[in-house]
Design an enzyme around this catalytic site. Structure first.
Site, short mmCIF file in Angstrom:
data_model
loop_
_atom_site.label_atom_id
_atom_site.label_comp_id
_atom_site.label_asym_id
_atom_site.label_seq_id
_atom_site.Cartn_x
_atom_site.Cartn_y
_atom_site.Cartn_z
N GLU A 249 -4.98 8.58 9.60
CA GLU A 249 -3.55 8.49 9.94
C GLU A 249 -3.25 9.18 11.27
O GLU A 249 -2.31 8.83 11.97
CB GLU A 249 -2.70 9.11 8.82
CG GLU A 249 -2.81 8.33 7.52
CD GLU A 249 -1.52 7.63 7.11
OE1 GLU A 249 -0.45 8.14 7.45
OE2 GLU A 249 -1.62 6.57 6.46
N ASP B 231 0.87 -1.18 0.00
CA ASP B 231 0.00 0.00 0.00
C ASP B 231 0.90 1.22 0.00
O ASP B 231 2.11 1.13 0.27
CB ASP B 231 -0.89 0.00 1.26
CG ASP B 231 -1.80 1.22 1.34
OD1 ASP B 231 -2.38 1.60 0.30
OD2 ASP B 231 -1.91 1.82 2.42
N SER B 232 0.30 2.38 -0.24
CA SER B 232 1.05 3.62 -0.16
C SER B 232 1.50 3.89 1.28
O SER B 232 2.41 4.68 1.49
CB SER B 232 0.17 4.78 -0.65
OG SER B 232 -1.04 4.78 0.09
N CYS C 273 -4.27 -1.30 -2.02
CA CYS C 273 -4.35 0.16 -2.13
C CYS C 273 -5.31 0.48 -3.26
O CYS C 273 -5.09 0.06 -4.40
CB CYS C 273 -2.96 0.71 -2.44
SG CYS C 273 -2.96 2.50 -2.76
N CYS D 241 -10.96 2.86 -0.51
CA CYS D 241 -9.60 3.14 -0.02
C CYS D 241 -9.39 2.29 1.22
O CYS D 241 -10.29 2.19 2.07
CB CYS D 241 -9.50 4.63 0.31
SG CYS D 241 -8.02 5.07 1.24
N HIS E 248 -7.79 2.70 3.81
CA HIS E 248 -7.81 3.38 5.11
C HIS E 248 -9.22 3.42 5.70
O HIS E 248 -9.39 3.56 6.91
CB HIS E 248 -7.35 4.84 4.96
CG HIS E 248 -5.87 5.03 4.91
ND1 HIS E 248 -5.11 4.66 3.83
CD2 HIS E 248 -5.01 5.56 5.81
CE1 HIS E 248 -3.84 4.97 4.06
NE2 HIS E 248 -3.75 5.51 5.26
N1 DGL Z 1 -4.59 3.41 1.11
C1 DGL Z 1 -4.67 4.27 -0.06
C2 DGL Z 1 -5.81 3.77 -0.95
O1 DGL Z 1 -6.35 2.70 -0.70
C3 DGL Z 1 -4.97 5.71 0.30
C4 DGL Z 1 -3.84 6.59 0.70
C5 DGL Z 1 -3.21 7.39 -0.39
O2 DGL Z 1 -3.76 8.39 -0.88
O3 DGL Z 1 -2.12 7.01 -0.71
O4 DGL Z 1 -6.17 4.42 -1.90
#
Ligand code: DGL
Length: 279
Positions: free
Chosen positions: A152, A10-11, A73, A186, A188
């Site tokens: 976060e 993931d990012s 991600c 997403c 998150h």
């Molecule tokens: N976890 C990333 C996603 O699922 C979101 C965070 C980002 O913008 O890098 O898109």
């Protein structure tokens, strides 16, 4: 039996919600996770940068002797193309197909809300995937750029007023549009699920995209005869401060970090050279 690890990336920390699910449904599998904590967020970047980062992340994990790769991600998943897939050495799964299928199966009215980063929404990946399943489905998208920083910062408890108001601001249009299913596009966002569910008074089916991807991946792994019988060890790699990763990761995993943590310089990674050759 194949003891090699499943690679998940993931990012940043969001993909750990998928690791949590993977631990739950396949505790015997070894996992190698990469979180690009130095370059998060990806969701505010342009398509070429996102693809380049995704390719570097994938190349790094492929060098860790993995047997399967999961893009946990939404932003990466909505940008990877056929060329990206064709260049991978291992079977691969992203979140778009599995989450779209679950939403298409779950909706009764055909009105599906989609929340994700700005880049994911702009890509149109979910619109294409859902249209391919059933062209009559209506996709109602909403980019929610403030959700990732709130999560976060650990601001996702039910009594957190600022997050409750942000949920209301972003999701009120979707409530008005009478969606019956909402894709959390997403990884998150599952941490905000209790607040989102409360906002919709339990009337909207929430689809956790990371969880759907993991379910698909575990099915693929079994079908390919690659299931593991390991000790369920986890190894984490990050591209920025390890201590802050260890402090925050537990919130996403729902338990303290359970494996070794390493810091790497992803920019040094061979992936970029390969990427330039490829394009
Ligand atoms: N976890 C990333 C996603 O699922 C979101 C965070 C980002 O913008 O890098 O898109």
């Amino acid at each position: 039996m194949d003891k090699r690890a499943i690679g998940v990336f993931d990012s940043g920390l969001g993909g750990l919600t998928a690791v949590k699910e993977l631990r739950r449904i396949a505790p015997q599998e070894n996992i190698v996770y990469f979180g690009d904590t130095a370059r998060v967020p990806y969701g505010s970047r342009g398509p070429e940068t996102i693809l380049k980062y995704a390719w570097q992340d994938a190349c790094f994990l492929m060098e860790q002797n993995i047997k399967y790769l999961i893009a946990a991600c939404g932003t990466v998943s909505s940008h990877v193309d056929e060329t990206f897939r064709a260049h991978l050495d291992v079977p691969f799964c992203d979140v778009i197909g599995p989450a779209s299928l679950a939403a298409a199966k779950g909706t009764k009215t055909g009105r599906i809300g989609l929340i994700a980063t700005a880049a994911s929404i702009r890509s149109g990946a979910y619109d294409r995937a859902l249209a391919a399943i059933d062209p009559s489905l209506q996709v109602l998208p909403k980019a929610c750029p403030l959700f990732v920083p709130l999560v976060e910062q650990g601001l996702f408890q039910k009594d957190c007023e600022i997050t409750r108001l942000t949920v209301e601001m972003y999701l009120a249009p979707l409530k008005q549009q009478k969606i019956d299913t909402l894709i959390l596009g997403c990884t998150h966002y599952p941490l905000l699920a209790p607040l989102i569910d409360e906002f919709f008074e339990g009337q909207v089916l929430l689809i956790d995209s990371g969880r759907q991807a993991v379910d698909t991946a575990v099915g693929d792994i079994a079908a390919l005869g690659l299931s593991g019988d390991g000790k369920g060890e986890s190894t984490y790699f990050v591209s920025d401060d390890m201590d802050s990763f260890v402090r925050n990761a537990g919130l996403f995993l729902g338990a303290p970090v359970d494996g070794t943590v390493h810091e790497i310089d992803i920019e040094q990674f061979e992936g970029v050279k390969v990427w330039k050759k490829r394009s």
